[in-house]
Design an enzyme around this catalytic site. Sequence first.
Site, PDB file in Angstrom:
ATOM      1  CD  GLU A   3       0.519   6.526 -41.023  1.00  0.00           C
ATOM      2  OE1 GLU A   3       0.661   6.382 -39.802  1.00  0.00           O
ATOM      3  OE2 GLU A   3       1.425   6.985 -41.758  1.00  0.00           O
ATOM      4  CG  HIS A  50       7.127   0.419 -41.165  1.00  0.00           C
ATOM      5  ND1 HIS A  50       6.683   0.908 -42.378  1.00  0.00           N
ATOM      6  CD2 HIS A  50       6.945   1.423 -40.282  1.00  0.00           C
ATOM      7  CE1 HIS A  50       6.245   2.134 -42.234  1.00  0.00           C
ATOM      8  NE2 HIS A  50       6.395   2.472 -40.948  1.00  0.00           N
TER       9      HIS A  50
END
Length: 346
Positions: A207, A25
Site C-alpha cells: 500500500e 478486508h
Amino acid sequence: MTIADRLAAAAADQPAAPFPKAEIHCHVEGAAPVALARELAARAGRSLDGIVSGETYRWQDFDSFLAAYDAVAGLFKTPEDYERLALDYLSGLARQGAIYSELFVSPDHARAAGLAPADYIRALGRGAKAAEDAHGIVCRLIVVAIRHLGPERAVEAARFARDPAFTGLVTGFGLAGNERSHAPRAFAPAFDVAREAGLGLTAHAGEFAGADGVRETLDALKVSRLGHGVRAVEDEDLVRRIVAEGIVLETCPGSNIALGVYPSLDAHPLPVLARAGVRLTVNSDDPPFFATDLSREYELAAAMGLDAARRAGLTRTAIEAAFVDEPTRGRLLERLSASLISLGSG
C-alpha cells in the site's frame, strides 16, 4: 470523465437485484458510521470536532487517518457497542448483496477501550450471529496485530487468536497498521504461532511500502493473501510470482484513491493486475472514512472495465480465499452460483 460519470455509466451494466458480493478486508472499528460515532461521543460527553465532516470522517494523510481511526475506536466502551456495530454493519452489507464477510478485529483496540479482548470477540460474534440469522450473511473474524505497536504485541495477538474458545469464529490472523513500521521479518514469530494453530494468514503490504514490502512480506510471513498488495504492479517479476503462487490480493480501490496511493481511478492498477492473471477481490477497508461501501467498490471495478463476469469472479475469488471450513465454503459457492444464474450472469 469524472469518477461520478464513470460510476453512472457503469450502473447501466448492473442488474436490478443486488449483485452477489463478498468482502474479506474490512476493519471493524473502521466500519462505524458517523451517526453511531456521534451517538457514542454524546454519551461520553466528547466532541468530534475535527474528526467528522458530514457523514464521513476527516483526516489529511495516513498518519492522521490512523489517529482518527483510534479516536473513533475509543468511543466503543461496552460489549453491547460492539455487538451493535457488527449487527448493523453486516445487516447493511447483506442488503448490498453480500453473502460473506470477514472483519479485521484488534485485541489491542479492545484493551485501549477498556474491554477484555475475549468479551470484545464474544460481542462481535453475537452481532455476527444475529446478522446471519436475520439476513443469511456469513461472517468470520480475523485477529490483526497492529504493526506500529511492535513485534512483541503481535505475538500476544497471535496467541490470543489461537484461543480454542473462539474456534469457528476467529479463523485467521493478520498484520495491519503503519506498513512503514518494522520490517516484515520482525513479525515472523507471531505468524509462526498463528500458522501452527491452523489459522489463515494475511498481511497488509504493497500500500505505502511499495513492491519491496510485498516481496519481503511473502518471503518472511508466508501468507496466502495480501491486504492491498497493489503496488506489486511496480515489479513484473513479483507479479509473476504472485500469479504462480496463487496469492490473493484484498484490493481496496476507494481507499487507495482516498489516501493518495493513486491519484485517480485511471491510475489504479486493478485492470493491469487482472489482465496479468492475479487473483483479486475488492473490499471497502474502512468505508465511512473513505466515503465508500462494498457496492461502490464493485462499481469502481466496473468503471475500470471489469464486466459482470469478471466482477462475479471477484466474489468467487473472495469465497475461495476465505478463511472458512470447506463445508461452509461449498455452501457459499453454491449460493453464489444460484444467485448468478438467477441474474443471468452464471
